[in-house]
Write a protein that holds these residues in place. Sequence first.
Motif, PDB file in Angstrom:
ATOM      1  N   UNK A 170      28.773  49.972  27.197  1.00  0.00           N
ATOM      2  CA  UNK A 170      28.620  48.620  26.690  1.00  0.00           C
ATOM      3  C   UNK A 170      29.262  48.392  25.341  1.00  0.00           C
ATOM      4  N   UNK A 171      30.485  48.866  25.214  1.00  0.00           N
ATOM      5  CA  UNK A 171      31.412  48.265  24.294  1.00  0.00           C
ATOM      6  C   UNK A 171      31.340  48.603  22.842  1.00  0.00           C
ATOM      7  N   UNK A 172      30.916  49.794  22.478  1.00  0.00           N
ATOM      8  CA  UNK A 172      30.853  50.028  21.040  1.00  0.00           C
ATOM      9  C   UNK A 172      32.220  50.382  20.455  1.00  0.00           C
ATOM     10  N   UNK A 173      33.026  51.189  21.122  1.00  0.00           N
ATOM     11  CA  UNK A 173      34.358  51.504  20.584  1.00  0.00           C
ATOM     12  C   UNK A 173      35.401  51.421  21.688  1.00  0.00           C
ATOM     13  N   UNK A 174      36.041  50.276  21.859  1.00  0.00           N
ATOM     14  CA  UNK A 174      37.011  50.152  22.945  1.00  0.00           C
ATOM     15  C   UNK A 174      38.266  50.979  22.670  1.00  0.00           C
ATOM     16  N   UNK A 175      38.739  51.671  23.672  1.00  0.00           N
ATOM     17  CA  UNK A 175      39.968  52.461  23.565  1.00  0.00           C
ATOM     18  C   UNK A 175      40.837  52.176  24.781  1.00  0.00           C
ATOM     19  N   UNK A 176      42.127  51.928  24.539  1.00  0.00           N
ATOM     20  CA  UNK A 176      43.069  51.747  25.640  1.00  0.00           C
ATOM     21  C   UNK A 176      43.682  53.103  25.969  1.00  0.00           C
ATOM     22  N   UNK A 177      43.646  53.481  27.254  1.00  0.00           N
ATOM     23  CA  UNK A 177      44.288  54.712  27.712  1.00  0.00           C
ATOM     24  C   UNK A 177      45.467  54.359  28.607  1.00  0.00           C
ATOM     25  N   UNK A 178      46.519  55.159  28.507  1.00  0.00           N
ATOM     26  CA  UNK A 178      47.633  55.061  29.458  1.00  0.00           C
ATOM     27  C   UNK A 178      47.577  56.295  30.344  1.00  0.00           C
ATOM     28  N   UNK A 179      47.546  56.081  31.674  1.00  0.00           N
ATOM     29  CA  UNK A 179      47.508  57.190  32.624  1.00  0.00           C
ATOM     30  C   UNK A 179      48.760  57.127  33.508  1.00  0.00           C
ATOM     31  N   UNK A 180      49.200  58.302  33.982  1.00  0.00           N
ATOM     32  CA  UNK A 180      50.192  58.261  35.055  1.00  0.00           C
ATOM     33  C   UNK A 180      49.430  58.023  36.351  1.00  0.00           C
ATOM     34  N   UNK A 181      50.056  57.370  37.319  1.00  0.00           N
ATOM     35  CA  UNK A 181      49.289  56.953  38.495  1.00  0.00           C
ATOM     36  C   UNK A 181      49.149  58.064  39.531  1.00  0.00           C
ATOM     37  N   UNK A 182      49.914  59.139  39.433  1.00  0.00           N
ATOM     38  CA  UNK A 182      49.805  60.221  40.414  1.00  0.00           C
ATOM     39  C   UNK A 182      48.636  61.154  40.096  1.00  0.00           C
ATOM     40  N   UNK A 183      48.650  61.750  38.924  1.00  0.00           N
ATOM     41  CA  UNK A 183      47.617  62.727  38.570  1.00  0.00           C
ATOM     42  C   UNK A 183      46.504  62.119  37.729  1.00  0.00           C
ATOM     43  N   UNK A 184      46.738  60.893  37.215  1.00  0.00           N
ATOM     44  CA  UNK A 184      45.793  60.217  36.348  1.00  0.00           C
ATOM     45  C   UNK A 184      45.474  61.069  35.114  1.00  0.00           C
ATOM     46  N   UNK A 185      46.526  61.615  34.522  1.00  0.00           N
ATOM     47  CA  UNK A 185      46.378  62.272  33.227  1.00  0.00           C
ATOM     48  C   UNK A 185      46.502  61.219  32.137  1.00  0.00           C
TER      49      UNK A 185
END
Length: 485
Positions: free
Chosen positions: A99-114
């Motif tokens: 519920x939103x205390x520290x929003x972080x944007x992640x970038x993942x690759x779509x194959x392995x989701x790293x």
Amino acid sequence: MPAFRLVKLLTAATAITLLSTPLFATATTFGPIISPKNPFVGQNGLATMHGDPASSDTTPFAGPGNATINSNRLALQSACPTLLGTSDGYIFGLCTTIFGRTPTVHLFDSQEVNSLAELAIAKGNILGGVYAYIDNQDKLVLTNGDNQLLRIGKSSTNGKWALAIADSIPLTPIPASDSVVGLAPDWQGYVWFATANGLAGYADPVTKNVVTLPLNATGGSAEEVANSISTSPAGTSIATTFATYLLARNDASNGIKVLWRQAYDRGPARKPGQLSWGTGSTPTFFGPQSGYEYTTIVDNASPLVNLLVYRTQDGSQVCKVSLFDSNNSGSENSPIGSGRSIFVASTYGYPYPALPDGAPASQPSSANFVGGIERVDVLEDDSQGCVVKWVNNKIRSSAVPKLSLADKKLYTFVRHTPLFPDSTSTGILDNYYYTTIDSETGIIDSKQYVGAGFIFDTLQMAGLTTVQGTLLQGTITGVVRVRKA
Ligand SMILES: *[C@@H]1O[C@H](CO)[C@@H](O)[C@H](O)[C@H]1NC(C)=O
Ligand SMILES: *[C@@H]1O[C@H](CO)[C@@H](O)[C@H](O)[C@H]1NC(C)=O
Ligand SMILES: *[C@@H]1O[C@H](CO)[C@@H](O)[C@H](O)[C@H]1NC(C)=O
């Protein structure tokens, strides 16, 4: 087996219509997704939490289906309610501690989701929204806690990825005590938003001019917004804790006009399994011809909630259909809408580990989680209203179900108590299962174990099916990846 209860809601008039309607003899035609597609967002099915700006909760891609799957969990120590795909094959995740205390944007690759890169977002002084979308340049558009509308882009140098803010617009009319909860661009490129305290508005990305209209005063009550918003060529739909609106830009004055407002029954209190005292729906545009003839939400009436379908053109009501039973009538999910069909999942009694700030007490204070999914179709002659096609009260859906237009299955996760799979109680040791459902019959055609315990709680969050048919599902502590074994 689902309990079919077609007859329950039929009036004599619709029953007669049914006999002469080939509704049950022919396979359903879903779609279309609105055409022309919104030119300001990325790919349908990938670009918003609910798939597209209409919030159809459909995907054009086939998922893993009922084949044997394998699954992996990416641990992130935060919930990832927003997983979005770019047209060049990457995934943006907007993750927050619960519920939103520290929003972080992640970038993942779509194959392995790293996780390839991450970027923390200013959280401001109150709960920030978890809604975002991908624009037509594969950038992530969202607002931060300081009410700045941000576009975040990705880049790579020597194989090392980075995320950076490419553009920002201050949404200055929004007071610091308020925050954006939903946003979506219209077909002209204006970025519409709604705030927790009931302010609707749009930002012009060219002039950076921002226009607002307080919905909280329109009906004489302090209306709040607790869900995201939807757009179609007809306008922007926002559901407050009292009413559903269709808004459009007034080109002459640069202002906002209310095309229609329909109040709904918000019931006597918040229900257990809901996050606010009002609808849990992001309004859904759908329809068999244009893809947006109809607008639908689920109200918060007690004991039974109603599915409300309106004609988008003028807000007139097509039907009001009560859903589920008194022990499972409530939905915090956006309905799926496609063609003539709507699918609603019950979240009544779903246990959330935390509630948004200011959520009023529920009545009753808690309830068992029975679950259930119900399908309602608008009749071909919509003056005859709608009909319940099936209801399956044995699906304890713990995620926002999505409909694949390619394989015609509903995709979700369900949870069960380990030793008592028929129990309607919930606990931190519950098992979570990847589940597909035949959209024609409501029968589960695949249910496969994914994991056990709190860390796998899918918390009524929306999954994402990639172009390759991999299903990504946010959990309280990361992302689960499901693909064919
Ligand atoms: C409406 O929302 C605005 C912006 O948050 C706020 O300043 C105002 O007090 C609200 N009005 C009511 C009646 O709640
Ligand atoms: C829920 O209520 C319905 C209708 O009263 C009843 O048939 C059903 O057994 C109840 N389910 C549970 C799990 O209590
Ligand atoms: C599995 O899915 C296929 C393709 O949709 C379908 O033909 C088949 O009947 C399904 N199997 C079961 C057990 O439902």
